[in-house]
Write a protein that holds these residues in place. Structure first.
Motif, PDB file in Angstrom:
ATOM      1  N   ALA A   1      -0.022   3.296   0.812  1.00  0.00           N
ATOM      2  CA  ALA A   1       1.076   3.801   0.411  1.00  0.00           C
ATOM      3  C   ALA A   1       1.707   4.489   2.075  1.00  0.00           C
ATOM      4  O   ALA A   1       2.991   4.586   2.021  1.00  0.00           O
ATOM      5  CB  ALA A   1       1.165   4.916  -0.492  1.00  0.00           C
ATOM      6  N   GLY A   2       0.586   5.103   2.673  1.00  0.00           N
ATOM      7  CA  GLY A   2       1.365   6.019   3.934  1.00  0.00           C
ATOM      8  C   GLY A   2       1.855   7.093   3.378  1.00  0.00           C
ATOM      9  O   GLY A   2       2.875   7.753   3.586  1.00  0.00           O
TER      10      GLY A   2
ATOM     11  N   VAL B   1      -6.540   2.447   2.717  1.00  0.00           N
ATOM     12  CA  VAL B   1      -5.760   1.880   4.072  1.00  0.00           C
ATOM     13  C   VAL B   1      -4.887   3.267   4.710  1.00  0.00           C
ATOM     14  O   VAL B   1      -4.709   2.918   6.004  1.00  0.00           O
ATOM     15  CB  VAL B   1      -5.061   0.638   3.614  1.00  0.00           C
ATOM     16  CG1 VAL B   1      -4.432   0.082   4.797  1.00  0.00           C
ATOM     17  CG2 VAL B   1      -5.841  -0.293   3.078  1.00  0.00           C
TER      18      VAL B   1
ATOM     19  N   THR C   1      -4.906  -6.272   8.282  1.00  0.00           N
ATOM     20  CA  THR C   1      -5.470  -5.186   7.514  1.00  0.00           C
ATOM     21  C   THR C   1      -5.791  -5.683   6.125  1.00  0.00           C
ATOM     22  O   THR C   1      -6.636  -4.987   5.430  1.00  0.00           O
ATOM     23  CB  THR C   1      -4.262  -4.159   7.367  1.00  0.00           C
ATOM     24  OG1 THR C   1      -3.769  -3.879   8.738  1.00  0.00           O
ATOM     25  CG2 THR C   1      -4.967  -2.938   6.851  1.00  0.00           C
TER      26      THR C   1
ATOM     27  N   ARG D   1       3.301  -1.957  -1.793  1.00  0.00           N
ATOM     28  CA  ARG D   1       3.835  -3.449  -1.930  1.00  0.00           C
ATOM     29  C   ARG D   1       4.273  -4.154  -0.718  1.00  0.00           C
ATOM     30  O   ARG D   1       5.244  -4.802  -0.667  1.00  0.00           O
ATOM     31  CB  ARG D   1       4.674  -3.710  -3.117  1.00  0.00           C
ATOM     32  CG  ARG D   1       5.870  -2.723  -2.788  1.00  0.00           C
ATOM     33  CD  ARG D   1       6.886  -3.268  -4.059  1.00  0.00           C
ATOM     34  NE  ARG D   1       7.688  -2.005  -4.060  1.00  0.00           N
ATOM     35  CZ  ARG D   1       8.694  -2.097  -5.022  1.00  0.00           C
ATOM     36  NH1 ARG D   1       9.032  -2.825  -6.050  1.00  0.00           N
ATOM     37  NH2 ARG D   1       9.534  -0.841  -4.865  1.00  0.00           N
ATOM     38  N   SER D   2       3.928  -3.497   0.502  1.00  0.00           N
ATOM     39  CA  SER D   2       4.542  -3.727   1.834  1.00  0.00           C
ATOM     40  C   SER D   2       3.979  -5.119   2.246  1.00  0.00           C
ATOM     41  O   SER D   2       3.024  -5.796   1.573  1.00  0.00           O
ATOM     42  CB  SER D   2       3.923  -3.210   2.880  1.00  0.00           C
ATOM     43  OG  SER D   2       2.567  -3.431   3.280  1.00  0.00           O
TER      44      SER D   2
ATOM     45  N   PHE E   1      -3.137   5.872   6.651  1.00  0.00           N
ATOM     46  CA  PHE E   1      -3.379   6.441   7.881  1.00  0.00           C
ATOM     47  C   PHE E   1      -2.257   7.638   8.252  1.00  0.00           C
ATOM     48  O   PHE E   1      -1.174   7.065   8.595  1.00  0.00           O
ATOM     49  CB  PHE E   1      -3.466   5.596   9.007  1.00  0.00           C
ATOM     50  CG  PHE E   1      -4.298   6.116  10.268  1.00  0.00           C
ATOM     51  CD1 PHE E   1      -5.814   6.044  10.325  1.00  0.00           C
ATOM     52  CD2 PHE E   1      -3.666   6.413  11.098  1.00  0.00           C
ATOM     53  CE1 PHE E   1      -6.330   6.423  11.261  1.00  0.00           C
ATOM     54  CE2 PHE E   1      -4.206   6.967  12.244  1.00  0.00           C
ATOM     55  CZ  PHE E   1      -5.860   7.086  12.183  1.00  0.00           C
TER      56      PHE E   1
ATOM     57  N   HIS F   1       3.994   1.029  -6.882  1.00  0.00           N
ATOM     58  CA  HIS F   1       4.743   1.183  -5.751  1.00  0.00           C
ATOM     59  C   HIS F   1       5.537   2.553  -6.178  1.00  0.00           C
ATOM     60  O   HIS F   1       5.222   3.125  -7.086  1.00  0.00           O
ATOM     61  CB  HIS F   1       5.725   0.309  -5.607  1.00  0.00           C
ATOM     62  CG  HIS F   1       6.214  -0.621  -6.753  1.00  0.00           C
ATOM     63  ND1 HIS F   1       6.970  -0.209  -7.767  1.00  0.00           N
ATOM     64  CD2 HIS F   1       5.649  -1.667  -7.369  1.00  0.00           C
ATOM     65  CE1 HIS F   1       7.403  -0.845  -8.643  1.00  0.00           C
ATOM     66  NE2 HIS F   1       6.435  -1.813  -8.561  1.00  0.00           N
ATOM     67  N   THR F   2       6.729   2.771  -5.556  1.00  0.00           N
ATOM     68  CA  THR F   2       7.418   3.914  -5.857  1.00  0.00           C
ATOM     69  C   THR F   2       7.846   4.415  -7.200  1.00  0.00           C
ATOM     70  O   THR F   2       7.892   5.388  -7.850  1.00  0.00           O
ATOM     71  CB  THR F   2       8.449   4.338  -4.699  1.00  0.00           C
ATOM     72  OG1 THR F   2       9.182   3.191  -4.666  1.00  0.00           O
ATOM     73  CG2 THR F   2       7.929   4.727  -3.344  1.00  0.00           C
TER      74      THR F   2
HETATM   75  P1  NAP Z   1       4.799   0.839   4.114  1.00  0.00           P
HETATM   76  O1  NAP Z   1       5.424  -0.608   4.527  1.00  0.00           O
HETATM   77  O2  NAP Z   1       5.823   1.970   4.323  1.00  0.00           O
HETATM   78  O3  NAP Z   1       4.762   0.345   2.712  1.00  0.00           O
HETATM   79  C1  NAP Z   1       4.217   1.667   1.927  1.00  0.00           C
HETATM   80  C2  NAP Z   1       4.292   1.008   0.312  1.00  0.00           C
HETATM   81  O4  NAP Z   1       3.787   2.153  -0.344  1.00  0.00           O
HETATM   82  C3  NAP Z   1       5.465   0.584  -0.191  1.00  0.00           C
HETATM   83  O5  NAP Z   1       5.262  -0.483  -1.068  1.00  0.00           O
HETATM   84  C4  NAP Z   1       6.076   1.922  -0.906  1.00  0.00           C
HETATM   85  O6  NAP Z   1       6.638   1.541  -2.166  1.00  0.00           O
HETATM   86  C5  NAP Z   1       4.508   2.687  -1.627  1.00  0.00           C
HETATM   87  N1  NAP Z   1       4.586   4.121  -1.616  1.00  0.00           N
HETATM   88  C6  NAP Z   1       5.054   4.826  -0.619  1.00  0.00           C
HETATM   89  N2  NAP Z   1       5.046   6.314  -0.990  1.00  0.00           N
HETATM   90  C7  NAP Z   1       4.705   6.037  -2.262  1.00  0.00           C
HETATM   91  C8  NAP Z   1       4.421   6.908  -3.408  1.00  0.00           C
HETATM   92  N3  NAP Z   1       4.499   8.144  -3.562  1.00  0.00           N
HETATM   93  N4  NAP Z   1       3.909   6.362  -4.885  1.00  0.00           N
HETATM   94  C9  NAP Z   1       4.009   5.045  -5.168  1.00  0.00           C
HETATM   95  N5  NAP Z   1       3.966   4.035  -3.867  1.00  0.00           N
HETATM   96  C10 NAP Z   1       4.359   4.652  -2.750  1.00  0.00           C
HETATM   97  O7  NAP Z   1       3.367   0.853   4.728  1.00  0.00           O
HETATM   98  P2  NAP Z   1       2.409  -0.197   5.284  1.00  0.00           P
HETATM   99  O8  NAP Z   1       2.552  -0.702   6.505  1.00  0.00           O
HETATM  100  O9  NAP Z   1       1.784  -0.975   3.929  1.00  0.00           O
HETATM  101  O10 NAP Z   1       0.988   1.077   5.351  1.00  0.00           O
HETATM  102  C11 NAP Z   1       0.518   1.763   4.466  1.00  0.00           C
HETATM  103  C12 NAP Z   1      -0.514   2.726   5.091  1.00  0.00           C
HETATM  104  O11 NAP Z   1      -1.574   1.930   5.642  1.00  0.00           O
HETATM  105  C13 NAP Z   1       0.171   3.617   6.085  1.00  0.00           C
HETATM  106  O12 NAP Z   1      -0.230   4.943   5.943  1.00  0.00           O
HETATM  107  C14 NAP Z   1      -0.136   3.025   7.391  1.00  0.00           C
HETATM  108  O13 NAP Z   1      -0.183   3.917   8.463  1.00  0.00           O
HETATM  109  C15 NAP Z   1      -1.484   2.266   7.084  1.00  0.00           C
HETATM  110  N6  NAP Z   1      -1.953   1.060   7.883  1.00  0.00           N
HETATM  111  C16 NAP Z   1      -3.317   1.415   8.505  1.00  0.00           C
HETATM  112  C17 NAP Z   1      -3.851   0.256   9.238  1.00  0.00           C
HETATM  113  C18 NAP Z   1      -5.333   0.368   9.698  1.00  0.00           C
HETATM  114  O14 NAP Z   1      -5.503  -0.485  10.645  1.00  0.00           O
HETATM  115  N7  NAP Z   1      -6.173   1.377   9.296  1.00  0.00           N
HETATM  116  C19 NAP Z   1      -3.108  -0.919   9.189  1.00  0.00           C
HETATM  117  C20 NAP Z   1      -1.689  -0.919   8.486  1.00  0.00           C
HETATM  118  C21 NAP Z   1      -1.339   0.084   7.951  1.00  0.00           C
HETATM  119  P3  NAP Z   1       8.092   1.048  -2.053  1.00  0.00           P
HETATM  120  O15 NAP Z   1       7.889  -0.593  -1.799  1.00  0.00           O
HETATM  121  O16 NAP Z   1       8.522   1.249  -3.588  1.00  0.00           O
HETATM  122  O17 NAP Z   1       8.865   1.773  -1.203  1.00  0.00           O
END
Ligand code: NAP
Length: 288
Positions: A215-216, A235, A142, A167-168, A237, A192-193
């Protein structure tokens, strides 16, 4: 003026074309057809359908794809042993693990069992470490897809302000580290959060020439925070009221961005192709 909507499909089609050509050369020169082993533990319907899409795309370009379906109650040790057998199997060039694993399993521990050169998802500590060394080999799909989209705009990256929201380990951090490589040299900020909690998210978003949001959190990034002319890669979803939405408020943001990816249709269509590209890269690495 509204920005250009950056669709993933034409870029994905171009990758398919390039990979098909590369596979033909590999076959002709080395009589080599890359093979990808995909492991599905349990019967999560979304993972099953994703594996089905991968299988179809692999067949289309000519990569062998084997889906190993393991029972949901398999022990962590047995799963690791299964991966280690695949590591030793010279007829397999790539190994991928469909997520999520059943509750209670240590996902990172299981992923780390995949050997460095077969890690087509780029998620083992060793491949992540190579990114930190500025010597990436196999990188998370991704993160690479988001970068492909930025590259497709033709916009200069060198020295530009890049803000990554998220920051995942599989998206936010690797995309930021990859854009820090000397070959791109973006000036990088990661949010990040805590950034959101202290109220500085709009400032960091507003500073970005290039914005990548993972961020999701549906429409977390408001359209009016975005800098005029920024490149926006969403990114996110999220499923809201029967509709998929991104992490960016698209309708407002598209009036400010120079390029913006839609959700769905932006990043999503690229990820399977990047996985197949990584399978070819892994095969070449094993032949070095
Ligand atoms: P994740 O592991 O849940 O990480 C989310 C990150 O966003 C964390 O670092 C979190 O901060 C930060 N965050 C969440 N809410 C926030 C807010 N209100 N303000 C600021 N930062 C915030 O998610 P991920 O796996 O990286 O995925 C992120 C998104 O991409 C999801 O929607 C997922 O479905 C999508 N995705 C899409 C694809 C694709 O192929 N299109 C592939 C992978 C992922 P903290 O670290 O402080 O908690």
């Amino acid at each position: 003026m509204a920005g250009t909507i950056l669709m993933g499909k034409p870029i994905a089609d171009k990758i398919t074309e390039d990979l098909t050509r590369e596979l033909a050369t590999m076959k002709e020169k080395y009589n080599m057809i890359p093979s990808l082993a995909s492991i599905l533990v349990g019967d999560d319907p979304a993972s099953k359908s994703y594996a089905g899409r991968q299988q179809k795309s692999a067949a289309k370009i000519g990569i062998n794809y084997t889906l190993h379906e393991l029972p949901g109650d398999i022990s962590e040790n047995k799963l690791i042993n299964f991966i280690e057998d695949l590591n030793r199997d010279n007829s397999m060039n790539g190994i991928m693990l469909q997520m999520p694993l059943p509750k209670g399993m240590d996902e990172q521990k299981v992923q780390s069992a995949i050997s460095l050169k077969k890690d087509v998802e780029g998620i083992t500590p060793a491949n992540m470490g190579l990114i930190v060394y500025d010597k990436p080999r196999l990188c998370p799909c991704t993160a690479l897809s988001a970068i492909k989209l930025v590259e497709a705009t033709g916009v200069e990256i060198y020295g530009k302000e890049l803000t990554v929201v998220g920051r995942s380990a599989i998206v936010g951090k690797p995309v930021a580290l990859l854009m820090l490589q000397r070959k791109y040299s973006a000036t990088t900020t990661i949010c990040h959060t805590a950034t959101a909690k202290v109220g500085t998210l709009p400032k960091h978003v507003g500073n970005a020439d290039i914005l990548i949001v993972a961020a999701g959190s549906p429409e977390l990034v408001k359209g009016d925070w975005i800098k005029d002319g920024a490149v926006v890669i969403d990114v996110g979803f999220n499923w809201v009221n029967g509709k998929t939405v991104g992490d960016v408020e698209f309708e407002v943001a598209k009036e400010k961005a120079s390029f913006i990816t839609p959700v769905p249709g932006g990043v999503g269509p690229l990820t399977v192709n990047i996985l197949l590209q990584n399978t070819i890269e892994a095969t070449k690495w094993q032949m070095e």
